[in-house]
Design a protein around this motif. Structure first.
Motif, PDB file in Angstrom:
ATOM      1  N   ALA A 195      18.228  47.228 -16.748  1.00 57.74           N
ATOM      2  CA  ALA A 195      19.383  46.458 -17.216  1.00 57.74           C
ATOM      3  C   ALA A 195      18.909  45.356 -18.144  1.00 57.74           C
ATOM      4  CB  ALA A 195      20.131  45.852 -16.034  1.00 57.74           C
TER       5      ALA A 195
ATOM      6  N   LEU B 250      24.043  49.070 -16.132  1.00 57.48           N
ATOM      7  CA  LEU B 250      22.876  49.574 -15.410  1.00 57.48           C
ATOM      8  C   LEU B 250      22.590  51.016 -15.823  1.00 57.48           C
ATOM      9  CD1 LEU B 250      23.718  48.358 -11.785  1.00 57.48           C
ATOM     10  CD2 LEU B 250      22.484  47.144 -13.599  1.00 57.48           C
ATOM     11  N   GLN B 251      21.353  51.283 -16.162  1.00 60.74           N
ATOM     12  CA  GLN B 251      20.901  52.646 -16.422  1.00 60.74           C
ATOM     13  C   GLN B 251      20.096  53.072 -15.206  1.00 60.74           C
ATOM     14  OE1 GLN B 251      18.785  52.104 -20.082  1.00 60.74           O
ATOM     15  NE2 GLN B 251      20.608  52.492 -21.294  1.00 60.74           N
TER      16      GLN B 251
ATOM     17  N   LYS C 102      23.303  41.828  -8.419  1.00 60.83           N
ATOM     18  CA  LYS C 102      22.283  40.944  -8.991  1.00 60.83           C
ATOM     19  C   LYS C 102      22.271  39.646  -8.190  1.00 60.83           C
ATOM     20  CE  LYS C 102      20.793  38.641 -13.172  1.00 60.83           C
ATOM     21  NZ  LYS C 102      20.955  37.263 -12.724  1.00 60.83           N
TER      22      LYS C 102
ATOM     23  N   ASN D 247      28.463  49.201  -9.253  1.00 59.19           N
ATOM     24  CA  ASN D 247      27.767  48.113  -9.934  1.00 59.19           C
ATOM     25  C   ASN D 247      28.557  46.822  -9.695  1.00 59.19           C
ATOM     26  OD1 ASN D 247      26.558  46.320 -11.657  1.00 59.19           O
ATOM     27  ND2 ASN D 247      26.836  47.550 -13.503  1.00 59.19           N
TER      28      ASN D 247
ATOM     29  N   TYR E  92      17.772  42.829  -8.565  1.00 59.67           N
ATOM     30  CA  TYR E  92      18.893  43.701  -8.241  1.00 59.67           C
ATOM     31  C   TYR E  92      18.680  44.225  -6.833  1.00 59.67           C
ATOM     32  CZ  TYR E  92      21.041  43.359 -12.721  1.00 59.67           C
ATOM     33  OH  TYR E  92      21.695  42.860 -13.819  1.00 59.67           O
TER      34      TYR E  92
ATOM     35  N   ALA F 274      25.982  43.360 -15.705  1.00 62.24           N
ATOM     36  CA  ALA F 274      25.136  44.088 -16.662  1.00 62.24           C
ATOM     37  C   ALA F 274      25.465  45.573 -16.641  1.00 62.24           C
ATOM     38  CB  ALA F 274      23.668  43.889 -16.312  1.00 62.24           C
TER      39      ALA F 274
ATOM     40  N   THR G 264      24.861  56.000 -16.259  1.00 64.39           N
ATOM     41  CA  THR G 264      25.048  54.593 -16.627  1.00 64.39           C
ATOM     42  C   THR G 264      26.236  54.047 -15.854  1.00 64.39           C
ATOM     43  OG1 THR G 264      24.175  55.004 -18.844  1.00 64.39           O
ATOM     44  CG2 THR G 264      25.528  53.032 -18.553  1.00 64.39           C
TER      45      THR G 264
END
Length: 113
Positions: free
Chosen positions: A63, A15-16, A97, A9, A102, A13, A37
């Motif tokens: 997110a 992220l799921q 991002k 990531n 994304y 944020a 996650t």
């Protein structure tokens, strides 16, 4: 051997992410999911699928950042497409991002001689 990749990531944020695993060689067939996650700037080694089904078919991403909700869904529909190669030919998958989207990119570690 089941599929294993490192997901990274690069955003600020949480992220799921849900990965969709392919059953066999045809992207039309699904074989379950793996959900995890990723915290901001975190990398995580994720195992998914099985010895018979080590390929990814797609993902969902959710997110919330600075009051905005982001969601993204991407799926492979044809083997050896650009997205299929991104998901299945690389060891690292990156989420960045860029403005209001994304973006997914991928890489393999450098070869040590």
């Amino acid at each position: 051997m089941a599929g294993v990749k490192t997901f990274v990531n690069l955003s600020q944020a949480v992220l799921q992410i849900t990965l969709f695993v392919r059953q066999g060689a045809d992207p039309v067939n699904q074989d379950g999911t793996a959900t995890f996650t990723l915290n901001p700037e975190e990398s995580l080694l994720v195992q998914y699928g099985s010895d018979l089904n080590p390929f990814l078919n797609g993902f969902t991403l959710f997110a919330i950042l600075n009051g905005d909700l982001y969601s993204k869904v991407q799926f492979v529909t044809v083997r050896d497409s650009e997205f299929d190669k991104l998901l299945n030919y690389h060891e690292f998958i990156f989420f960045s991002k860029i403005i209001t989207d994304y973006v997914v990119s991928a890489a393999n570690p450098p070869v040590q001689l």
